[in-house]
Enzyme design. Sequence first.
Site, mmCIF file in Angstrom:
data_model
loop_
_atom_site.group_PDB
_atom_site.id
_atom_site.type_symbol
_atom_site.label_atom_id
_atom_site.label_comp_id
_atom_site.label_asym_id
_atom_site.label_seq_id
_atom_site.Cartn_x
_atom_site.Cartn_y
_atom_site.Cartn_z
ATOM 1 N N GLY A 92 23.416 -16.855 -22.861
ATOM 2 C CA GLY A 92 22.964 -15.707 -22.821
ATOM 3 C C GLY A 92 21.931 -15.183 -23.979
ATOM 4 C CG ASN A 93 19.238 -12.606 -23.966
ATOM 5 O OD1 ASN A 93 19.438 -11.310 -24.103
ATOM 6 N ND2 ASN A 93 19.136 -13.013 -22.464
#
Length: 405
Positions: free
Chosen positions: A209-210
């Site tokens: 993810g980020n």
Amino acid sequence: MNTLAGKKIILGITGSIAAYKAAFFVRLLIKKGADVKVIMTQSATTFISPLTLSTLSKNPVITGIADGDEWSNHVELGLWADALIIAPATANTLAKMANGICDNILNAVYLSARCPVFIAPGMDLDMWTHPSTQANIQKLISFNNLLIEPESGELASGLIGKGRMAEPENILTFLSNFFRKEHLSLAGKTVLITAGPTYEPIDPVRFIGNHSSGKMGKALAAKVVARGGQVKLILGPSKLNIAQPGIEVIRITTALEMLDAAKKHFAQADIAIMAAAVADFRPKNVATEKIKKKANQDEMNIELVKNPDIAATLGNMKTNKQILIGFALETEQPVANATRKLNKKGFDFIVLNSLKDKGAGFNHDTNRITLVFKDNKTQEFQLKSKLDVADDILDAIEQVTKEKK
Ligand code: C5P
């Protein structure tokens, strides 16, 4: 601007536990200077007394086609009103409205009304999600009724989810915005916004993810609503709580889910703003069990495959009338790279986020942007709150819309 002063409003109350909130709502309307007449169904009177509402509205409450030996003229009432608001609207009343059933004074007024009709549903989670209720809602929207989306939270049954009638303050805001619409630049427009990160699962407990927070998308959505537009916000995993009439939040997790949702809603959108930080790659295979480290294992490789480009997909589907806006975060030759992306993805313009400024970008409440247009023109802005940045972006969208005409 108080757009409700002097407005003639009929409030229809039906038999949901949220009927108690109608008293607050009437008070808010009266405070704004509206002229309010209340109609209650028989079952609504078991939740809240007509005496409370007649006292607050300063008008007799209508509960039947005939009150004593007086006939309530539903046609006259329907013509008198500037707005008919049904709050709370039960599943039963929605079903009757969707099918033209007219067995009480409220449904008779609804069928006779020539004014805009607002519906604020209030019911339990499973009743709201039931396909028959959803089909009735779609039918009512197709009749040009205005839906004030129910909110999520704890329900009277103890269940948690969507179904709670919108808070009276939010219904009031929705109504005020509606009456301001002659001055509202995005009235009647639907804006699709993607926002937040995507999470790409590795196994049942891990993902790629980020740090995107979804804050820029939330600010854009709020400002679209303030300009009278409707928002479909496709939001990746985000802690943000967004419950505002006019914003339909579609929560997704992965890029593929975001793509499906974006494709589904794009045709109805006049404007699409791609603010999501979509993961470029996803694990090729998702393990069904948690991946365990083996004894003496020092390395681990995860094979990744490319995610579809959601923005470019919409760019290919786009008609001449639609506006598509993208975001870019570039470290080298920002303007040249942004221009390349703009052409590749079919954007009308691209919002270039600064990486240099403290306080700009991911997770901050401020941002500093440069807009890059098709003709290579650029427009630079100072560091501002994301809400003010949203206004700058919407101003540019409105300008592009004018130039297209
Ligand atoms: O190519 P890049 O990721 O820099 O492009 C950024 C723009 O494209 C953003 O508007 C982003 O929301 C959108 N995008 C997308 N789907 C992807 C990658 C980016 O919609 N898979």
